[in-house]
Enzyme design. Sequence first.
Site, short mmCIF file in Angstrom:
data_model
loop_
_atom_site.label_atom_id
_atom_site.label_comp_id
_atom_site.label_asym_id
_atom_site.label_seq_id
_atom_site.Cartn_x
_atom_site.Cartn_y
_atom_site.Cartn_z
CD GLU A 50 -2.83 -1.00 2.49
OE1 GLU A 50 -2.65 -0.06 3.31
OE2 GLU A 50 -3.65 -1.90 2.68
CG ASP A 61 -3.45 8.80 7.37
OD1 ASP A 61 -3.78 7.61 7.28
OD2 ASP A 61 -3.35 9.56 6.38
#
Length: 278
Positions: A50, A61
């Site tokens: 990824e 995140d």
Amino acid sequence: MTTRIDTRFAELKTQGRSAFVTYVMAGDPDLTTSLEIVKALPKAGADVIELGIPFTDPMADGPSIQAAGLRALKIGMTLRKTLELVRDFRKDDNVTPLVLMGYYNPIYIYGVDKFLADAKTSGVDGLIIVDLPPEEDDELCIPALKAGLNFIRLATPTTDDKRLPAVLANTSGFVYYVSIAGITGAAAADANAVGEAVARIKRHTKLPICVGFGIRTPEAARAIAEKADGSVVGTALVDALKNSLDAEGRATAKTVNAVAELTAALAQGVKGAKQAAE
């Protein structure tokens, strides 16, 4: 349509083991080092990569990956350069599945049709776009599928049986199960809870289910690999990179090896789950 992702999971199924999925941020800490890291991941044991698209305003995140994105943006990383990185990676590796993970805004600005065409020719296999729910499938998901790219959706601990069919409707490649209710790197994944969640999702789909968020050690990766079709590790790798940088945040002679060595240790943890399950 059979993508590299489909092929890789089929291969792993015949081997009787889970996938080890690695996440790194494109352009972190610089374009040259980032490419070297991505090239090193499959050799160290990554089954799927990824690649984060740097973005100024991420939602899922945690601090480590946010900082990685800011480092990449600081050196001028863009979506266009991310696709160039993928293209360079494909010169030496035409088999490892590569997924772009990020947010819709950079793709929208780039132009959906142009992005999908360029992503496909660059060698991208799939997309994980965190902020596009199923209700917005016409924006990117459906066009991506028509372009021959997998569109991988996130399921979370709060995705109940009523919501799950909508999440899975146009998902392909694999399902990404977020093991914790929170941001990346915030807490450790509970293998028993993950096992129950994976079993529940499998009642709704035949797609492989990979689990991410909260996996930092080989032991944790192995425990998750015994419950799911794949373990995803990102924050730990990003932290290994960060800890190898000099005082100005620049790459050192240790940077690529720091990520590769941790990748190898985590990969051994995942591969060790095969023996545990037999």
